[in-house]
Design a protein around this motif. Structure first.
Motif, short mmCIF file in Angstrom:
data_model
loop_
_atom_site.label_atom_id
_atom_site.label_comp_id
_atom_site.label_asym_id
_atom_site.label_seq_id
_atom_site.Cartn_x
_atom_site.Cartn_y
_atom_site.Cartn_z
N ARG A 1 27.45 62.31 33.41
CA ARG A 1 26.39 61.92 34.33
C ARG A 1 25.37 60.99 33.66
N THR A 2 25.22 61.14 32.37
CA THR A 2 24.36 60.21 31.64
C THR A 2 25.03 58.84 31.57
N ARG A 3 26.35 58.82 31.34
CA ARG A 3 27.08 57.56 31.36
C ARG A 3 26.94 56.87 32.71
N ILE A 4 27.07 57.64 33.78
CA ILE A 4 26.95 57.08 35.14
C ILE A 4 25.56 56.48 35.33
N PHE A 5 24.55 57.21 34.87
CA PHE A 5 23.18 56.71 34.98
C PHE A 5 23.01 55.39 34.23
N LEU A 6 23.51 55.33 33.01
CA LEU A 6 23.41 54.11 32.21
C LEU A 6 24.21 52.96 32.83
N MET A 7 25.38 53.29 33.38
CA MET A 7 26.19 52.25 34.04
C MET A 7 25.50 51.75 35.31
N GLU A 8 24.86 52.67 36.03
CA GLU A 8 24.14 52.28 37.25
C GLU A 8 23.02 51.30 36.90
N MET A 9 22.27 51.60 35.83
CA MET A 9 21.19 50.72 35.42
C MET A 9 21.73 49.39 34.89
N GLY A 10 22.84 49.47 34.16
CA GLY A 10 23.47 48.24 33.68
C GLY A 10 23.93 47.36 34.83
N ASN A 11 24.46 47.98 35.88
CA ASN A 11 24.91 47.24 37.05
C ASN A 11 23.73 46.57 37.76
N LEU A 12 22.61 47.30 37.89
CA LEU A 12 21.43 46.72 38.53
C LEU A 12 20.92 45.53 37.75
N LEU A 13 20.94 45.64 36.43
CA LEU A 13 20.51 44.53 35.58
C LEU A 13 21.42 43.33 35.78
N PHE A 14 22.72 43.57 35.83
CA PHE A 14 23.69 42.50 36.05
C PHE A 14 23.47 41.84 37.41
N GLN A 15 23.26 42.65 38.45
CA GLN A 15 23.03 42.10 39.79
C GLN A 15 21.76 41.26 39.83
N ALA A 16 20.71 41.73 39.15
CA ALA A 16 19.45 40.99 39.11
C ALA A 16 19.65 39.64 38.45
N LYS A 17 20.43 39.62 37.38
CA LYS A 17 20.68 38.36 36.68
C LYS A 17 21.50 37.41 37.55
N GLU A 18 22.49 37.97 38.27
CA GLU A 18 23.30 37.15 39.16
C GLU A 18 22.46 36.57 40.30
N LYS A 19 21.56 37.40 40.84
CA LYS A 19 20.69 36.94 41.92
C LYS A 19 19.77 35.83 41.42
N SER A 20 19.23 36.02 40.21
CA SER A 20 18.37 35.01 39.61
C SER A 20 19.13 33.72 39.39
N LYS A 21 20.38 33.86 38.93
CA LYS A 21 21.22 32.69 38.69
C LYS A 21 21.51 31.96 39.99
N SER A 22 21.80 32.73 41.05
CA SER A 22 22.08 32.14 42.35
C SER A 22 20.84 31.41 42.89
N ALA A 23 19.66 32.02 42.73
CA ALA A 23 18.42 31.39 43.18
C ALA A 23 18.16 30.09 42.42
N GLU A 24 18.44 30.11 41.11
CA GLU A 24 18.26 28.90 40.30
C GLU A 24 19.23 27.81 40.73
N ASN A 25 20.49 28.20 41.05
CA ASN A 25 21.46 27.21 41.51
C ASN A 25 21.04 26.60 42.84
N ASN A 26 20.51 27.43 43.74
CA ASN A 26 20.03 26.92 45.03
C ASN A 26 18.87 25.96 44.84
N ARG A 27 17.99 26.30 43.89
CA ARG A 27 16.85 25.42 43.62
C ARG A 27 17.32 24.09 43.06
N LYS A 28 18.27 24.13 42.15
CA LYS A 28 18.77 22.89 41.54
C LYS A 28 19.45 22.01 42.59
N ARG A 29 20.24 22.65 43.46
CA ARG A 29 20.91 21.89 44.51
C ARG A 29 19.89 21.25 45.45
N SER A 30 18.84 22.01 45.79
CA SER A 30 17.80 21.49 46.66
C SER A 30 17.09 20.30 46.02
#
Length: 293
Positions: A161-190
């Motif tokens: 359950r500790t592994r799951i918790f750490l993986m959950e947080m790692g996934n959220l961090l990954f998603q946040a970075k992907e979202k930030s990357k997507s926003a930056e790509n949209n800004r560059k395209r604009s």
């Protein structure tokens, strides 16, 4: 403070001898704590569900607010809990070195190396409201397992359950970075689209890269990277190509002299225009006009 000292100081009952403990920080609980600032030397994960908490790591003061999560990975980086707000609702998960070692699978850390590097650089992460439920379920599962002292598989459950918790947080961090990357790509395209639309309107009077960068509120270098990425050409090449189309149109559709065309397009003189034209077309403006009439 070591793991056992933490258990004793905070009088924790939610813990396992295997090296994991959960400290629930509430207004009532915090009132019982000593006002003395205590240095903690164990791997700590804190999630602030409500209220505010101030901690200090190696002289750096960090403010944790609602839905803030912090992972203080290095036990060599002791931290101090300075203060909390009157409405504090937080969870402090303490992991000993032995517990972390046993979490490892084939000598690999329980989370990706990228997560560890990210937390060393920026330990605080803001969890979006939609993901708070997942975090609370993980923490509640760990709490429930810590309370199940007679469970035969308690140790294994705590590890999983500790592994799951750490993986959950790692996934959220990954998603946040992907979202930030997507926003930056949209800004560059604009920005690129804005630049392309600006050229026909302004190129007759403005030939410099700095002008377009200033209008778009970016540096010339950043604009250059965007234009190169989306068109495979430099900003100067795009400007020159747009100027070239204007020159060709005037050569074909008007009887303006080369000097008059240079004046129309704000070249310093006709020699500069002719040099640029010949570089792209391979012939002088006059020869091009005679060949295309």
């Amino acid at each position: 403070m070591t793991f056992n000292e933490i258990l004793s100081y905070y009088q924790l009952h939610l813990f396992s001898e295997d090296g994991i403990a959960l400290r629930k920080i509430t207004p009532a609980y915090y009132d019982k704590e000593s006002s003395k600032e205590v240095t903690i030397n164990e791997h700590s994960l804190i999630f602030v569900k409500e209220g505010k908490m101030t901690i200090r790591i190696m002289g750096t003061t960090l403010q944790l607010t609602r839905n803030s999560y912090i992972d203080i990975i290095e036990s060599e980086l002791p931290w101090i809990q300075v203060s909390t707000s009157s409405d504090i609702q937080a969870y402090h998960l303490v992991l000993s070195k032995d517990f972390l070692f046993n979490l490892a699978d084939n000598n690999k850390p329980p989370v990706p190396a990228s997560y560890i590097l990210e937390k060393r650089i920026s330990p605080v992460f803001q969890v979006e409201d939609e993901y708070v439920g997942n975090i609370m379920r993980c923490l509640n599962d760990i709490e429930e397992t810590l309370e199940s002292t007679r469970n035969r598989f308690r140790k294994e459950l705590l590890q999983n359950r500790t592994r799951i918790f750490l993986m959950e947080m790692g996934n959220l961090l990954f998603q946040a970075k992907e979202k930030s990357k997507s926003a930056e790509n949209n800004r560059k395209r604009s920005l690129f689209i804005q630049f392309v639309h600006m050229l026909p309107e302004h190129v007759k009077t403005e030939h410099s890269v700095n002008y377009y960068a200033t209008q778009l509120c970016v540096t010339p270098q950043y604009l250059g990277r965007i234009v190169q990425e989306y068109s495979g050409r430099t900003v100067y090449q795009r400007i020159s190509e747009t100027l070239l189309r204007n020159i060709i149109k005037l050569l074909k559709d008007t009887d303006l002299t080369i000097q008059e065309i240079a004046d129309e397009l704000h070249f310093s003189d006709q020699a500069v225009l002719s040099k640029m034209f010949k570089r792209y077309q391979g012939v002088s403006p006059l020869k091009y006009r005679s060949q295309n009439r």
